[in-house]
Every structure is written in structure tokens, then in C-alpha cells.
Design an enzyme around this catalytic site. Structure first.
Site, PDB file in Angstrom:
ATOM      1  N   ALA A   1     -16.201   4.090 -30.492  1.00  0.00           N
ATOM      2  CA  ALA A   1     -16.768   2.867 -31.066  1.00  0.00           C
ATOM      3  C   ALA A   1     -15.765   2.112 -31.917  1.00  0.00           C
ATOM      4  O   ALA A   1     -16.088   1.055 -32.463  1.00  0.00           O
ATOM      5  CB  ALA A   1     -18.000   3.207 -31.899  1.00  0.00           C
ATOM      6  N   GLY A   2     -14.555   2.635 -32.051  1.00  0.00           N
ATOM      7  CA  GLY A   2     -13.549   2.038 -32.917  1.00  0.00           C
ATOM      8  C   GLY A   2     -12.869   0.837 -32.300  1.00  0.00           C
ATOM      9  O   GLY A   2     -13.094   0.475 -31.137  1.00  0.00           O
TER      10      GLY A   2
ATOM     11  N   SER B   1       1.314   7.451 -33.934  1.00  0.00           N
ATOM     12  CA  SER B   1       1.680   6.220 -34.638  1.00  0.00           C
ATOM     13  C   SER B   1       3.169   6.166 -34.891  1.00  0.00           C
ATOM     14  O   SER B   1       3.835   7.198 -35.029  1.00  0.00           O
ATOM     15  CB  SER B   1       0.935   6.155 -35.978  1.00  0.00           C
TER      16      SER B   1
ATOM     17  N   TYR C   1      -1.149   9.820 -44.216  1.00  0.00           N
ATOM     18  CA  TYR C   1      -1.534   9.494 -42.840  1.00  0.00           C
ATOM     19  C   TYR C   1      -0.418   9.859 -41.871  1.00  0.00           C
ATOM     20  O   TYR C   1      -0.660  10.468 -40.814  1.00  0.00           O
ATOM     21  CB  TYR C   1      -1.866   8.003 -42.741  1.00  0.00           C
TER      22      TYR C   1
ATOM     23  N   LYS D   1      -0.523  12.470 -38.662  1.00  0.00           N
ATOM     24  CA  LYS D   1      -0.270  12.095 -37.268  1.00  0.00           C
ATOM     25  C   LYS D   1       0.820  12.963 -36.649  1.00  0.00           C
ATOM     26  O   LYS D   1       0.730  13.352 -35.481  1.00  0.00           O
ATOM     27  CB  LYS D   1       0.112  10.614 -37.174  1.00  0.00           C
TER      28      LYS D   1
END
Length: 350
Positions: free
Chosen positions: A9-10, A118, A178, A182
Site C-alpha cells: 500500500a506504500g 537504498s 536507516y 538497509k
């Protein structure tokens, strides 16, 4: 092919799901609907609202994985993670969640995975001094930043370093919570590939933008923040001197890269792991990003270059698109100039 899609849903996951469905693939959508990503929005119809952290112990996850050909793992907690207190939450959602998912996949006999990574795993980009060659700069000194010197400098002669394209064999140097999470996801994936005789691809997204991007949340990118400023009649605030070089890649291109990677990994040999940059291949400065968004909105407001900075930000990080083009057949179709101007008036999610 039958694809289990986490984070369905992102911002990015929803576009991947749409492209897969349009191509005739079967999509099993899963999203926990975290409030800081989705607010109070209801899950789209047909979405399985499950927590990926429970995947290794949940019968619901085992049932969903039955008959799946490949998993596309997009769910993650994003944003920099600036407070030390953020560490456990990032480790839980991103790293424990990924490990639990791979354990469940192995138990269900699903051995093919595409995971969203990322460009933050690189830390600073690649640099060279025209005289003294390749350099690996450390964190920029606070005193230099306070004095308005934002460039990295040669360790020998002190001259500003020039940026170069970062390819996938560059050193990995995560500089935020973050980023560390990742990179851990990538490491778990590569270990799983060897231990399970599986195959996986990690896609290192650069600066993703486009319609449906979250507005004014930790999940918003700088382009969305510039747009919000313009809509309020305010000049976009640009940090440093605006000369930071980045690669902005449209969400439609990111989704297409995922579809290509999913098809490639389904056909890959066992014990195969690879990471790819997903980028436009057209470097752009942050100041130019703000200007392009301003042009697209029709507001003749020149961005304000503040000279401010955030500790931990990197100066330049610009990707090489060559490996993804050669091995996945992926080349971005949307230029930053066209995409950012279109984005200026595209619908965003609240």
C-alpha cells in the site's frame, strides 16, 4: 508469476503492484499500514494487514507464501532515524522483519527475493582529486560547515574534490540509523542466498519521487517538501549552497526496475545475489530540483539557499546506471526535468 508484495500500500509498493497486475502477474499484497506512513488510511481492498516481524511464526504468513514464485520486499521504516532511541524500531521493522520473512520463505520453499535497498548504504559518494587521484573523505568538519565550506577536500593538497559516479562495487559506509538497517537487510539477503541455495536481488534506490508520494511526513522526500513550501507561497529552503549532487528517479521507473528484477531473479541460478543502482543516470543539484518544482507549480519563487546543514548529510552521491542496464535491461525513461515539473502538480497522499 505469483508475487508476494510487502509494503503493497506504500508509495513505491502500490506502483509495483499496479504494474505487475497490468502485466497479468498475480499479486499477493501485504502491508501493516503503519500510521507514520499511512496516517489513518484504511488498507486497500484485498490487502493482508500482517506484520512482517511475525512471518517466521505465523500460520497466516505460511498460507500466503504457499505457491508464491518470488517475494518483492518493499516494507520498511524509512527516514534517517536521527535519535538514538530510534535504533530499536528500525532494527525491528527493517532487519528482524527481513530475517523473519526469509526464514518463512525458506520454510515455505520460496527461494527468490527482490529487496528494496537504498543509495544511503554508500554514505558519501565517490571522489577524486585532479592531482592526487581517488580519495575517501571522512565526515565533514563542523567548523568547516559553520564557515560555509561544504565540499570534501583532498587529504594531500586540500583542494575541493570532484564527484564521480558511484557503481555497485563502491565501499559501503552507512551514516544513519536507516542506512545501517538497509545495509543489514542486504547482508541478511546475501547470507540467506548462500545458506538456503536461493537467489536475491537488492535494488539500491536513489531519490525516488512521483505521484502518490507522502506529503509532509518522515516518508516525504525533499522534492515533496519543496512543493509544500511553494504551495504555502514560501520559498523552498535549500540547505548548504544548493550544490549537492543527487540522482532523482521517478517512481514509475523504480517500479519497472522491480518488475525486471523479479523476472530476472525467478530465472536466476541458485546461490545468486546481486545489488543494482536504480537511478535516472542524470545528475541534478538540489538547488535545481527546487527550481524545477517551482517551474512546475507556476510559482515564480526563487529557492532560498540557507547555508544551513544537517550533520550526517553527505555532500554528493550520484549513481552509475550501467550495471542495471547491462544485467537487468533497466534504463530510466523519465528525465528529472520532465518528472520534477510533472510532480509539482501531481496528486500526493495526505
Amino acid at each position: 508469476m505469483k508475487v508476494l508484495l510487502t509494503g503493497s500500500a506504500g508509495f513505491i509498493g502500490s506502483v509495483i503492484g499496479a504494474q505487475l497486475s497490468a502485466a497479468g502477474d498475480e499479486v499477493v499484497p501485504v502491508d501493516i499500514m503503519l500510521a507514520n506512513a499511512h496516517g489513518s488510511a484504511e488498507a486497500p481492498e484485498g490487502t493482508h494487514t500482517l506484520d512482517v516481524r511475525d512471518a517466521a511464526t505465523s500460520g497466516e504468513w505460511a498460507a500466503l507464501l504457499h505457491g508464491v514464485d518470488v517475494v518483492c520486499h518493499q516494507s520498511a521504516l524509512v527516514g534517517a532515524g536521527v535519535a538514538v532511541s530510534d535504533l530499536p524500531e528500525y532494527a525491528a521493522h527493517n532487519d528482524l522483519g527481513t530475517a523473519a520473512l526469509m526464514a518463512a520463505m525458506h520454510e515455505a520453499g520460496v527461494g527468490r527475493l527482490v529487496v528494496a535497498s537504498s543509495m544511503v548504504v554508500y554514505g558519501e559518494g565517490r571522489y577524486a582529486c585532479p592531482t592526487h587521484g581517488a580519495q575517501v573523505p571522512g565526515p565533514r568538519a563542523v567548523a568547516a560547515l559553520d564557515g560555509g565550506d561544504f565540499e570534501n577536500h583532498c587529504s594531500v593538497c586540500g583542494e575541493p574534490l570532484t564527484w564521480e559516479l558511484v557503481d555497485e562495487d563502491a565501499r559501503l559506509d552507512p551514516r544513519s540509523t536507516y542506512a545501517a538497517s538497509k545495509l543489514a537487510q542486504e547482508h541478511y539477503a546475501s547470507a540467506w542466498v548462500r545458506q538456503a541455495g536461493a537467489a536475491a536481488v537488492a535494488l539500491r534506490y536513489h531519490n525516488v519521487y512521483g505521484p502518490g508520494m507522502p506529503k509532509d511526513t518522515p516518508y516525504s522526500g525533499v522534492a515533496a517538501m519543496f512543493r509544500s513550501s511553494l504551495e504555502r507561497g514560501e520559498a523552498p529552503q535549500v540547505y548548504e549552497d544548493g550544490g549537492q549532487m543527487r540522482d532523482f528517479v521517478h517512481v514509475r521507473d523504480v517500479a519497472r526496475a522491480n518488475v525486471l528484477a523479479l523476472r530476472a531473479v525467478v530465472e536466476a541460478d541458485d546461490s545468486t545475489y546481486a545489488a543494482y543502482n536504480v537511478c535516472s543516470g542524470q545528475p541534478v543539484s538540489i538547488l535545481d530540483v527546487a527550481r524545477q518544482v517551482a517551474v512546475g507549480t507556476g510559482h515564480a519563487i526563487e529557492p532560498e539557499v540557507t547555508g544551513g546543514y544537517r550533520l550526517g548529510d553527505v555532500r554528493h552521491i550520484v549513481a552509475s546506471p550501467s550495471l542495471a542496464a547491462a544485467e537487468l535491461g533497466f534504463t530510466a525513461e523519465v528525465s528529472p526535468e520532465d518528472g520534477l515539473r510533472e510532480f509539482a502538480t501531481a496528486p500526493l497522499r495526505a
